[in-house]
Design an enzyme around this catalytic site. Structure first.
Site, PDB file in Angstrom:
ATOM      1  N   HIS A 101       0.797  -1.231   0.000  1.00 38.30           N
ATOM      2  CA  HIS A 101       0.000   0.000   0.000  1.00 38.30           C
ATOM      3  C   HIS A 101       0.824   1.273   0.000  1.00 38.30           C
ATOM      4  O   HIS A 101       0.262   2.361   0.006  1.00 38.30           O
ATOM      5  CB  HIS A 101      -0.915   0.056   1.232  1.00 38.30           C
ATOM      6  CG  HIS A 101      -2.117  -0.818   1.118  1.00 38.30           C
ATOM      7  ND1 HIS A 101      -3.266  -0.405   0.493  1.00 38.30           N
ATOM      8  CD2 HIS A 101      -2.344  -2.087   1.530  1.00 38.30           C
ATOM      9  CE1 HIS A 101      -4.169  -1.374   0.539  1.00 38.30           C
ATOM     10  NE2 HIS A 101      -3.633  -2.413   1.165  1.00 38.30           N
TER      11      HIS A 101
ATOM     12  N   LYS B 187     -14.877   7.701  -4.923  1.00 41.45           N
ATOM     13  CA  LYS B 187     -16.186   7.970  -4.320  1.00 41.45           C
ATOM     14  C   LYS B 187     -16.721   9.314  -4.808  1.00 41.45           C
ATOM     15  O   LYS B 187     -17.896   9.448  -5.148  1.00 41.45           O
ATOM     16  CB  LYS B 187     -16.072   8.017  -2.790  1.00 41.45           C
ATOM     17  CG  LYS B 187     -15.624   6.732  -2.135  1.00 41.45           C
ATOM     18  CD  LYS B 187     -15.283   7.009  -0.655  1.00 41.45           C
ATOM     19  CE  LYS B 187     -14.453   5.891  -0.072  1.00 41.45           C
ATOM     20  NZ  LYS B 187     -13.850   6.274   1.228  1.00 41.45           N
TER      21      LYS B 187
ATOM     22  N   THR C 137      -8.936   6.152  -2.719  1.00 39.27           N
ATOM     23  CA  THR C 137     -10.282   5.639  -3.012  1.00 39.27           C
ATOM     24  C   THR C 137     -11.298   6.765  -2.817  1.00 39.27           C
ATOM     25  O   THR C 137     -12.371   6.723  -3.397  1.00 39.27           O
ATOM     26  CB  THR C 137     -10.654   4.452  -2.098  1.00 39.27           C
ATOM     27  OG1 THR C 137     -10.378   4.805  -0.739  1.00 39.27           O
ATOM     28  CG2 THR C 137      -9.891   3.207  -2.488  1.00 39.27           C
TER      29      THR C 137
ATOM     30  N   LYS D 212      -9.741  13.559   3.868  1.00 37.24           N
ATOM     31  CA  LYS D 212      -8.791  12.445   3.939  1.00 37.24           C
ATOM     32  C   LYS D 212      -7.902  12.702   5.143  1.00 37.24           C
ATOM     33  O   LYS D 212      -7.917  13.803   5.693  1.00 37.24           O
ATOM     34  CB  LYS D 212      -7.948  12.351   2.662  1.00 37.24           C
ATOM     35  CG  LYS D 212      -7.344  13.698   2.236  1.00 37.24           C
ATOM     36  CD  LYS D 212      -6.622  13.602   0.892  1.00 37.24           C
ATOM     37  CE  LYS D 212      -7.521  13.542  -0.310  1.00 37.24           C
ATOM     38  NZ  LYS D 212      -7.406  12.320  -1.065  1.00 37.24           N
ATOM     39  N   ARG D 213      -7.123  11.718   5.542  1.00 38.22           N
ATOM     40  CA  ARG D 213      -6.218  11.951   6.667  1.00 38.22           C
ATOM     41  C   ARG D 213      -5.285  13.120   6.367  1.00 38.22           C
ATOM     42  O   ARG D 213      -4.914  13.350   5.224  1.00 38.22           O
ATOM     43  CB  ARG D 213      -5.427  10.687   6.980  1.00 38.22           C
ATOM     44  CG  ARG D 213      -6.322   9.666   7.663  1.00 38.22           C
ATOM     45  CD  ARG D 213      -5.643   8.425   8.129  1.00 38.22           C
ATOM     46  NE  ARG D 213      -4.529   8.655   9.012  1.00 38.22           N
ATOM     47  CZ  ARG D 213      -4.624   8.791  10.345  1.00 38.22           C
ATOM     48  NH1 ARG D 213      -5.801   8.751  10.947  1.00 38.22           N
ATOM     49  NH2 ARG D 213      -3.546   8.932  11.087  1.00 38.22           N
TER      50      ARG D 213
ATOM     51  N   LYS E  20      -0.355  14.505   1.215  1.00 36.77           N
ATOM     52  CA  LYS E  20      -1.674  14.754   0.627  1.00 36.77           C
ATOM     53  C   LYS E  20      -1.896  16.252   0.360  1.00 36.77           C
ATOM     54  O   LYS E  20      -2.847  16.643  -0.303  1.00 36.77           O
ATOM     55  CB  LYS E  20      -2.771  14.190   1.530  1.00 36.77           C
ATOM     56  CG  LYS E  20      -2.774  12.653   1.593  1.00 36.77           C
ATOM     57  CD  LYS E  20      -3.843  12.148   2.547  1.00 36.77           C
ATOM     58  CE  LYS E  20      -3.872  10.633   2.723  1.00 36.77           C
ATOM     59  NZ  LYS E  20      -4.583   9.918   1.652  1.00 36.77           N
TER      60      LYS E  20
HETATM   61  C1  PLP Z   1     -12.540   6.533   1.510  1.00 33.53           C
HETATM   62  C2  PLP Z   1     -12.123   6.953   2.847  1.00 33.53           C
HETATM   63  C3  PLP Z   1     -10.783   7.257   3.095  1.00 33.53           C
HETATM   64  C4  PLP Z   1      -9.726   7.232   2.019  1.00 33.53           C
HETATM   65  O1  PLP Z   1      -9.659   8.505   1.401  1.00 33.53           O
HETATM   66  P1  PLP Z   1      -8.432   8.927   0.470  1.00 33.53           P
HETATM   67  O2  PLP Z   1      -8.883  10.233  -0.081  1.00 33.53           O
HETATM   68  O3  PLP Z   1      -8.317   7.883  -0.585  1.00 33.53           O
HETATM   69  O4  PLP Z   1      -7.245   9.039   1.329  1.00 33.53           O
HETATM   70  C5  PLP Z   1     -10.423   7.653   4.367  1.00 33.53           C
HETATM   71  N1  PLP Z   1     -11.335   7.729   5.361  1.00 33.53           N
HETATM   72  C6  PLP Z   1     -12.632   7.462   5.153  1.00 33.53           C
HETATM   73  C7  PLP Z   1     -13.588   7.591   6.280  1.00 33.53           C
HETATM   74  C8  PLP Z   1     -13.079   7.053   3.899  1.00 33.53           C
HETATM   75  O5  PLP Z   1     -14.369   6.765   3.716  1.00 33.53           O
END
Ligand code: PLP
Length: 811
Positions: free
Chosen positions: A362, A661, A657, A549-550, A555
């Protein structure tokens, strides 16, 4: 036992009547409440228990079918499962929403109020854990007999609160008000050993005299597939003491010490480490990894041995997926179980192991690749240390025998006798190793595993990540779901690539109008949430610009904040110009020990305070950082987004991911050519995505030749002014020096290349401003994002694993 009771054959049918009666009955006999005194929470639990009964009918059928076929099972080992709430998910998958809404109506209740009562199971940090949850959903959808295996953390990821703009972490307690989805299995338990020493007897038998033993006890949660066609099990392990109480000590009055073992044992599954990149609380973390891996392997071996007796057949019936290196100890543990416990010769144990296990990588970030000091490792897992030494030696000899021109140093598991490289252990012990996007897999071959790739050219495969369309469109976005069903029917829900059929409507005036109305409805819902949580009023017709995101430097939330400041300066200079109103929406947690990330949160909140209260700016720009980002919050934000920020330094985001979404819900991406953004761009086309900035190859080049940010900053008046505002205290009048550190980071090296990409990013943002004003055209492009990303369904990803990695049939 041979019990001759006919199993439940046909799953029960939900009618309004059966639901209403069932609810009142659950409320009385399972919750113990009279309807007159029941709270919303009580009703929510009653509904959960009732829906669970429906799930269980399907679950039994699936489990029985699994045993009767004697086929292959997939075991997905993951330190994290970010599953979120389950009630709405089960209702949606079983397609029993209509009778439930009706029955609740008769009782004077609303479904959405009950759904809001459920706690969000936050057994993960971010993308890696959410991926595991989407995979469980898709494995059920595809009727692959599978188990998810992980840890039943008593406290999931911390709850985030802001105090004066700073992140505060609070303990999370998802189990406190009861979790209706799990079944405790007190009889399914395994002994897990730690520490101690090893002895060999004269008969070739090895004995591990452990210093500590704990029990791993199973808790099962059923995972319902689309239309209930199949239900798999998520089995999470909880640590318990092997003895309840030291009675001798207790009787002598030493109560605290009598309870010590109990506390020490239960500590192992107490908390999820709030960091997916560095190993904190090192020893406990290593114990957690071994704890759930060992319990899972013992459990799957027991299951195998109830059906078969020859362990050589294991690879025909078992495929074990290691989600990142956290369960990589499985390589040594499976060998130990086969050799020490089941008396197979080592070499045979090794061959079987390598046919059963596979590994998903990952990250390429060197600091995030797990390594353990040999000293600690030997202390906690003395037998595994010996086995790893054997594997390392044996593998090296095997490779040397091939006479290939590879660096032997790079493929060693034990690095200069000092550290154990879990990535190398996982690679050597696996049948297949996969990356999670086309770009990431390519970079894996060129960087971390380049030497391995020369030796094993067929082992590395790509499986681009995906998301489940059930949760991430059907459940979280009812307005858009209903529109799609009206236009193209329901096939896309179980087979997302069929959503492409709606592409024909992208220029249809009536469809466009309805699509825009659905987006507006979702934006109103989010605006209400922002108002309720932050007291900020936002204009629902503004461009909703979302980065969730985190919080991590790679990022580049910081770049987004700098762009926000630049836009703010520009608006203040000429407030009368033609501005596209924007709402900048942030969400995300910083690891508690990650100081720069926490300061970036504070900066976002400081910038928000100044901008939101500046009367000159008004509705042209608002900034909202929603606290405690989790799955449930994502489900509200994503359907409301117009623009999706995917702006990582190229080469650093393995896949992402969140990007998928947001695109599926009709947001256009502004992003770098990183991770799966590349593949999203290929599908939606260059006119429907805002790509900018350095490529992974450019970044690699800069890493070699170096980068001096100063001329870039000084050559861009917009950026230079933003940098001055950080230093002058424009956003920190109570502490002028607060952001000098951030300024210093950007001036002195700027490892994540924020300043290098700033100008291109700022320019693309202005393109988005201009384009958003043509709302008709924007809607067409938003529609194309929704209809062109069907390939990013996790059903497609799981089909790929089934074919290329696990070798199992799918429905
Ligand atoms: C999808 C998701 C992530 C991943 O987000 P990225 O933008 O790909 O880092 C992190 N936290 C939650 C709660 C998510 O639903």
């Amino acid at each position: 036992m041979n019990i001759s009771v006919e199993p439940v054959t046909a799953p029960r049918v939900a009618t309004t009547e059966s639901i209403r009666l069932g609810l009142v009955e659950k409320l009385a006999y399972a919750v113990g409440k009279d309807p007159e005194h029941a709270t919303l929470q009580d009703w929510s639990v009653a509904l959960g228990l009732l829906v669970r009964d429906h799930v269980v009918d399907h679950w039994f059928a699936a489990t029985r079918a699994g045993y009767s076929k004697h086929g292959k099972r997939v075991y997905y080992l993951s330190m994290e499962f970010l599953i979120g709430r389950l009630l709405n998910d089960a209702i949606a998958n079983l397609q029993i929403e209509a009778p439930i809404i009706e029955a609740l109506g008769e009782l004077g209740l609303e479904l959405k109020d009950l759904l809001g009562q459920e706690s969000d199971a936050a057994l993960g940090n971010g993308g890696l854990g959410r991926l595991a949850a989407c995979f469980l959903d898709s494995m059920s959808r595809l009727a692959i007999p599978a188990y998810g295996y992980g840890i039943r953390y008593e406290h999931g990821l911390f709850r985030q609160r802001f105090h004066d703009g700073w992140q505060i972490e609070e303990a999370e307690d998802w189990l406190v008000s009861g979790h209706v989805w799990e079944f405790e299995r007190p009889e399914v338990k395994y002994t897990i050993k730690f520490g101690g020493h090893i002895s060999f007897d004269g008969q070739g038998q090895t004995h591990w005299h452990a210093e500590q033993t704990v029990l791993a006890v199973a808790y099962d949660t059923p995972i319902t597939g689309w239309k209930g066609a199949h239900v798999n099990t998520l089995r999470l392990w909880s640590s318990k003491p092997t003895e309840i109480l030291d009675l001798r000590r207790f009787n002598s009055g030493d109560y605290l010490n009598a309870a010590e073992k109990l506390i020490r044992a239960e500590t192992i599954s107490r908390v999820l480490y709030p960091d997916d990149t560095t190993a904190e609380g090192k020893e406990l973390r290593l114990k957690q990894e071994f704890f759930f891996t060992s319990a899972s392997l013992q459990d799957l071996l027991r299951r195998f041995l109830t059906e078969f007796s020859d362990l050589k057949l294991l690879p025909d019936h078992v495929s074990i997926q290691m989600n990142d290196t956290h369960p990589a100890i499985a390589v040594a543990e499976l060998m130990r179980l086969l050799a020490d416990e089941h008396r197979l010769p080592f070499i045979e144990a090794f061959e079987i192991t390598r046919k059963c296990l596979s590994y998903t990588n990952h990250t390429l970030l060197p600091e995030a690749l797990e390594r353990w000091h040999v000293g600690l490792f030997r202390k906690v897992l003395p037998r595994h240390m010996q086995i790893i030494e054997w594997i390392d030696y044996h593998h090296l000899a095997e490779v040397q025998g091939k006479g290939l021109p590879v660096s032997l140093d790079a493929i060693r598991i034990i690095d200069h006798g000092a550290e154990i490289r879990m990535g190398n252990l996982a690679f050597i012990g696996s049948k297949r190793v996969n990356g999670v996007s086309a770009l990431h897999t390519e970079l894996m071959k060129q960087t971390v595993f380049s030497e391995f790739h020369k030796i094993y050219p067929d082992r590395i495969v790509n499986q681009t990540n995906g998301i489940t369309p059930r949760r991430w469109l059907y459940e979280c976005n009812p307005p858009l779901r209903n529109l799609l069903i009206e236009a193209i029917g329901t096939e896309w829900i179980g087979n997302l690539e069929k959503i492409d059929a709606a592409t024909a409507f992208a220029t249809d005036a009536s469809f466009k109008e309805k699509f825009a109305a659905a987006k507006r409805q979702n934006k109103l819902r989010l605006a209400a949430e922002i108002k309720a949580r932050l007291g900020i009023t936002v204009d629902p017709s503004a461009l909703f610009d979302v980065q969730i995101k985190r919080i991590h430097e790679y990022k580049r939330q910081l770049m987004n904040i700098l762009e926000t400041i630049a836009l703010y300066h520009a608006i203040r200079r000429t407030p009368g110009a033609e501005w596209t109103p924007r709402v900048k929406i942030f969400g995300g947690k910083a690891a508690p020990g990650y100081h720069i990330a926490k300061r970036i949160i504070k900066l976002a909140n400081d910038v928000a305070k100044v901008i939101n209260n500046d009367p000159i700016v008004g509705d042209r720009l608002k900034v909202a950082f929603l606290p405690n980002y989790n799955v449930s919050l994502a489900e509200i934000i994503i359907p409301a987004a117009d623009l999706s920020e995917q702006i990582s330094t190229a080469g650093m985001e393995a896949s992402g991911t969140g990007n998928m979404k947001l695109a599926l819900n009709g947001a256009l991406t502004i992003g770098t050519l990183d991770g799966a953004n590349v593949e999203i761009g290929e599908r939606v086309g260059p006119d429907n995505i805002y790509i900018f900035g350095l490529t992974a190859a450019d970044v690699a080049d800069i890493r070699i030749h170096g980068y001096d940010p100063r001329p870039t900053i000084e050559g861009d008046p917009v950026l230079a002014e933003v940098m001055r505002s950080l230093v002058s205290g424009e956003f920190s009048s109570d502490d002028n020096g607060r952001y000098h550190g951030i300024s210093d980071v950007l001036y002195s090296g700027d490892y994540f290349l924020v300043t290098a990409d700033f100008q291109a990013y700022f320019q693309r943002q202005r393109d988005a401003d201009r384009d958003f004003r043509d709302s008709s055209r924007w809607t067409e492009r938003a529609i194309l994002n929704t209809t062109k990303v069907g390939w990013f369904s996790s059903d497609r990803t799981i089909r790929g694993y089934a074919k290329d990695v696990w070798n199992v049939p799918v429905a």
